[in-house]
Design an enzyme around this catalytic site. Structure first.
Site, PDB file in Angstrom:
ATOM      1  N   HIS A  15      29.327  40.564  40.146  1.00 62.37           N
ATOM      2  CA  HIS A  15      29.340  41.167  41.481  1.00 62.37           C
ATOM      3  C   HIS A  15      29.032  40.085  42.494  1.00 62.37           C
ATOM      4  O   HIS A  15      28.234  39.188  42.228  1.00 62.37           O
ATOM      5  CB  HIS A  15      28.298  42.294  41.571  1.00 62.37           C
ATOM      6  CG  HIS A  15      28.508  43.174  42.756  1.00 62.37           C
ATOM      7  ND1 HIS A  15      27.992  42.871  43.989  1.00 62.37           N
ATOM      8  CD2 HIS A  15      29.199  44.334  42.896  1.00 62.37           C
ATOM      9  CE1 HIS A  15      28.355  43.825  44.837  1.00 62.37           C
ATOM     10  NE2 HIS A  15      29.093  44.724  44.202  1.00 62.37           N
ATOM     11  N   ASP A  33      31.300  49.739  38.202  1.00 67.41           N
ATOM     12  CA  ASP A  33      32.528  50.224  37.574  1.00 67.41           C
ATOM     13  C   ASP A  33      32.476  50.240  36.048  1.00 67.41           C
ATOM     14  O   ASP A  33      33.362  50.809  35.410  1.00 67.41           O
ATOM     15  CB  ASP A  33      33.721  49.350  38.009  1.00 67.41           C
ATOM     16  CG  ASP A  33      34.057  49.546  39.473  1.00 67.41           C
ATOM     17  OD1 ASP A  33      34.025  50.703  39.909  1.00 67.41           O
ATOM     18  OD2 ASP A  33      34.326  48.555  40.167  1.00 67.41           O
TER      19      ASP A  33
HETATM   20  N1  CMC Z   1      34.179  37.743  33.571  1.00 69.87           N
HETATM   21  C1  CMC Z   1      34.165  36.409  33.323  1.00 69.87           C
HETATM   22  N2  CMC Z   1      33.818  35.485  34.247  1.00 69.87           N
HETATM   23  C2  CMC Z   1      33.483  35.909  35.456  1.00 69.87           C
HETATM   24  C3  CMC Z   1      33.474  37.295  35.791  1.00 69.87           C
HETATM   25  C4  CMC Z   1      33.838  38.213  34.792  1.00 69.87           C
HETATM   26  N3  CMC Z   1      33.859  39.518  35.036  1.00 69.87           N
HETATM   27  N4  CMC Z   1      33.091  37.444  37.072  1.00 69.87           N
HETATM   28  C5  CMC Z   1      32.868  36.195  37.553  1.00 69.87           C
HETATM   29  N5  CMC Z   1      33.097  35.284  36.567  1.00 69.87           N
HETATM   30  C6  CMC Z   1      32.919  33.827  36.674  1.00 69.87           C
HETATM   31  C7  CMC Z   1      34.102  33.160  37.365  1.00 69.87           C
HETATM   32  O1  CMC Z   1      35.100  32.782  36.441  1.00 69.87           O
HETATM   33  C8  CMC Z   1      33.429  31.951  37.998  1.00 69.87           C
HETATM   34  O2  CMC Z   1      33.192  31.006  37.004  1.00 69.87           O
HETATM   35  P1  CMC Z   1      33.127  29.416  37.339  1.00 69.87           P
HETATM   36  O3  CMC Z   1      32.134  29.266  38.456  1.00 69.87           O
HETATM   37  O4  CMC Z   1      32.659  28.808  36.056  1.00 69.87           O
HETATM   38  O5  CMC Z   1      34.506  29.050  37.752  1.00 69.87           O
HETATM   39  C9  CMC Z   1      32.072  32.518  38.430  1.00 69.87           C
HETATM   40  O6  CMC Z   1      31.792  33.594  37.516  1.00 69.87           O
HETATM   41  C10 CMC Z   1      32.038  33.048  39.842  1.00 69.87           C
HETATM   42  O7  CMC Z   1      33.182  33.862  40.037  1.00 69.87           O
HETATM   43  P2  CMC Z   1      33.632  34.387  41.477  1.00 69.87           P
HETATM   44  O8  CMC Z   1      34.932  35.081  41.371  1.00 69.87           O
HETATM   45  O9  CMC Z   1      33.485  33.296  42.470  1.00 69.87           O
HETATM   46  O10 CMC Z   1      32.426  35.398  41.702  1.00 69.87           O
HETATM   47  P3  CMC Z   1      32.267  36.408  42.830  1.00 69.87           P
HETATM   48  O11 CMC Z   1      30.829  36.700  42.859  1.00 69.87           O
HETATM   49  O12 CMC Z   1      32.938  35.995  44.073  1.00 69.87           O
HETATM   50  O13 CMC Z   1      33.156  37.622  42.259  1.00 69.87           O
HETATM   51  C11 CMC Z   1      33.795  39.658  41.324  1.00 69.87           C
HETATM   52  C12 CMC Z   1      32.709  38.879  42.096  1.00 69.87           C
HETATM   53  C13 CMC Z   1      33.397  41.114  41.280  1.00 69.87           C
HETATM   54  C14 CMC Z   1      35.149  39.522  42.070  1.00 69.87           C
HETATM   55  C15 CMC Z   1      33.919  39.052  39.897  1.00 69.87           C
HETATM   56  O14 CMC Z   1      32.660  39.088  39.247  1.00 69.87           O
HETATM   57  C16 CMC Z   1      34.971  39.778  39.055  1.00 69.87           C
HETATM   58  O15 CMC Z   1      36.155  39.425  39.165  1.00 69.87           O
HETATM   59  N6  CMC Z   1      34.561  40.776  38.222  1.00 69.87           N
HETATM   60  C17 CMC Z   1      35.500  41.549  37.449  1.00 69.87           C
HETATM   61  C18 CMC Z   1      36.134  42.644  38.322  1.00 69.87           C
HETATM   62  C19 CMC Z   1      35.135  43.753  38.659  1.00 69.87           C
HETATM   63  O16 CMC Z   1      34.442  44.267  37.797  1.00 69.87           O
HETATM   64  N7  CMC Z   1      35.115  44.158  39.941  1.00 69.87           N
HETATM   65  C20 CMC Z   1      34.257  45.251  40.430  1.00 69.87           C
HETATM   66  C21 CMC Z   1      33.216  44.791  41.394  1.00 69.87           C
HETATM   67  S1  CMC Z   1      31.946  46.015  41.722  1.00 69.87           S
HETATM   68  C22 CMC Z   1      32.728  47.308  42.566  1.00 69.87           C
HETATM   69  C23 CMC Z   1      33.447  46.905  43.792  1.00 69.87           C
HETATM   70  O17 CMC Z   1      32.858  46.299  44.695  1.00 69.87           O
HETATM   71  O18 CMC Z   1      34.603  47.268  43.912  1.00 69.87           O
END
Ligand code: CMC
Length: 338
Positions: free
Chosen positions: A247, A304
């Site tokens: 998140h 989720d």
């Molecule tokens: N599985 C594997 N790796 C992950 C995941 C995941 N679910 N989420 C983040 N990472 C890694 C990503 O690859 C990156 O790694 P590195 O720094 O080594 O390159 C690091 O963590 C940071 O990722 P980011 O995309 O910059 O992180 P963020 O905090 O901006 O993204 C997120 C948040 C929700 C988009 C992301 O965690 C994600 O894609 N999660 C899966 C989709 C999901 O469950 N979304 C629902 C969010 S909660 C409800 C809502 O708000 O809608």
């Protein structure tokens, strides 16, 4: 507070609202800044009821979408179309116009969501009933049929209220930012909310609840071993991510996921049902939370991760999951726009 995993709406912890409030009361709180008195709540509920019907001509629009259209695409178009069916009236003051638009949206989004489901199945639309509460009305519009009358179960109504309360607002996320940006051009609220629904559709945002169940089903179909999926999520050369994990704000367990996890057990127990996807979800969580990659990246289950299992148990089809999120997030979008 993403470090500590605390979420409050207008100062009230979300777990207290989930335990003691309803979605309608929480919507009032978000939009007006304080909880309603009993009288204000009754008046608000009556107004929601008064606005719950959808213009009959809109049904023709609904009928024209291809049967396989995704309900989120239908919803975003229909919400934008609301302005055409409900134009601004010159005799109303700006404040009256805004208030009527809020109420209309809150009430009609729910009706339109159920309508799109019925029409997608080729079934007769069920109209809202004045004697049912907001959540009970939704379930009835979704599942009542002339051949099998729907029996309303108070525990499922409670579960739906909790689901919607937990989704009602979450500061400057992608869809809320979209509503605020589009709204800042002083476009009408329907158009701004329609933009928010489009943003929510994405699998990294609201679309994740559908993606989680698809992922859990894929694990089940592959024999139930979660390890290869965790390994793929760790692999930098593989774009795969564990859906329902991570998140932007929470660097600890999402407080909403804790509540939804308990809700899974409660709902399945009530329905005397066993869902193999819940076993897989629990196992996946256990393995991921011990994995150095997930620990280093502060990746925990988000809202989720467990919601899909509750929605499935209630009978909501998977392609409606993100629509359910949209109904829940609406009061947050409205209050942020306001
Ligand atoms: N599985 C594997 N790796 C992950 C995941 C995941 N679910 N989420 C983040 N990472 C890694 C990503 O690859 C990156 O790694 P590195 O720094 O080594 O390159 C690091 O963590 C940071 O990722 P980011 O995309 O910059 O992180 P963020 O905090 O901006 O993204 C997120 C948040 C929700 C988009 C992301 O965690 C994600 O894609 N999660 C899966 C989709 C999901 O469950 N979304 C629902 C969010 S909660 C409800 C809502 O708000 O809608």
């Amino acid at each position: 507070n993403g470090e500590k995993g605390i979420l409050r709406y207008r100062g009230i912890p979300v777990d207290q609202l989930a335990e003691h409030s309803t979605f309608v009361e929480t919507a009032y709180l978000l939009i007006n800044g304080e909880l309603p008195t009993r009288r204000q709540l009754t008046r608000f509920s009556v107004l929601l009821n008064d606005h719950s019907l959808v213009h009959e001509d809109m049904r023709e629009f609904f009928e024209s979408f291809p049967r396989r259209a995704h309900p989120m695409g239908i919803l975003t178009s229909m919400v934008n179309a609301l302005r055409a069916f409900y134009p601004e009236l010159p005799e109303r003051s700006e404040e009256e116009e805004i208030n009527v638009t809020f109420t209309r949206l809150l009430s009609k989004l729910r009706t339109m969501a159920a309508m799109s489901y019925k029409i997608s199945r080729g079934h007769r639309v069920v109209y809202p009933r004045h004697d049912l509460t907001y959540a009970a009305n939704f379930l009835n519009m979704m599942f009542d049929s002339p051949v099998r009358p729907y029996e309303i179960d108070d525990d499922l109504v409670d579960a739906l209220n909790v689901f919607w309360i937990l989704h009602a607002d979450h500061e400057q996320n992608c869809s809320t930012a979209a509503v605020r940006l589009v709204g800042s051009a002083r476009v009408n609220l329907y158009a701004a909310i329609s933009a928010g629904i489009s943003a929510l559709w994405g699998p990294l945002h609201g679309g994740a609840n559908q993606a989680v169940v698809e992922m859990l089903s894929e694990i089940e179909a592959s024999g139930g071993d979660v390890d290869p999926f965790v390994a793929r999520a760790r692999d930098r050369n593989d774009p795969f991510r564990l859906m329902g994990f991570g998140h932007r704000v929470y660097k600890t367990y999402d407080p909403r996921a804790i509540i939804m996890k308990k809700m899974c057990d409660k709902v399945l127990k009530k329905l005397k049902r066993h869902d193999p996807l819940l076993d897989i979800a629990r196992k996946l969580e256990e393995v991921a939370l011990k994995d150095p990659y997930f620990i280093d990246h502060n990746l925990y289950p988000n809202v989720d991760f467990y919601t899909g299992i509750v929605l499935r148990a209630i009978g909501i089809p998977i392609n409606m999951f993100t629509v359910m999120f949209a109904i829940g997030r609406l009061p947050g979008w409205i209050s942020q726009w306001k």
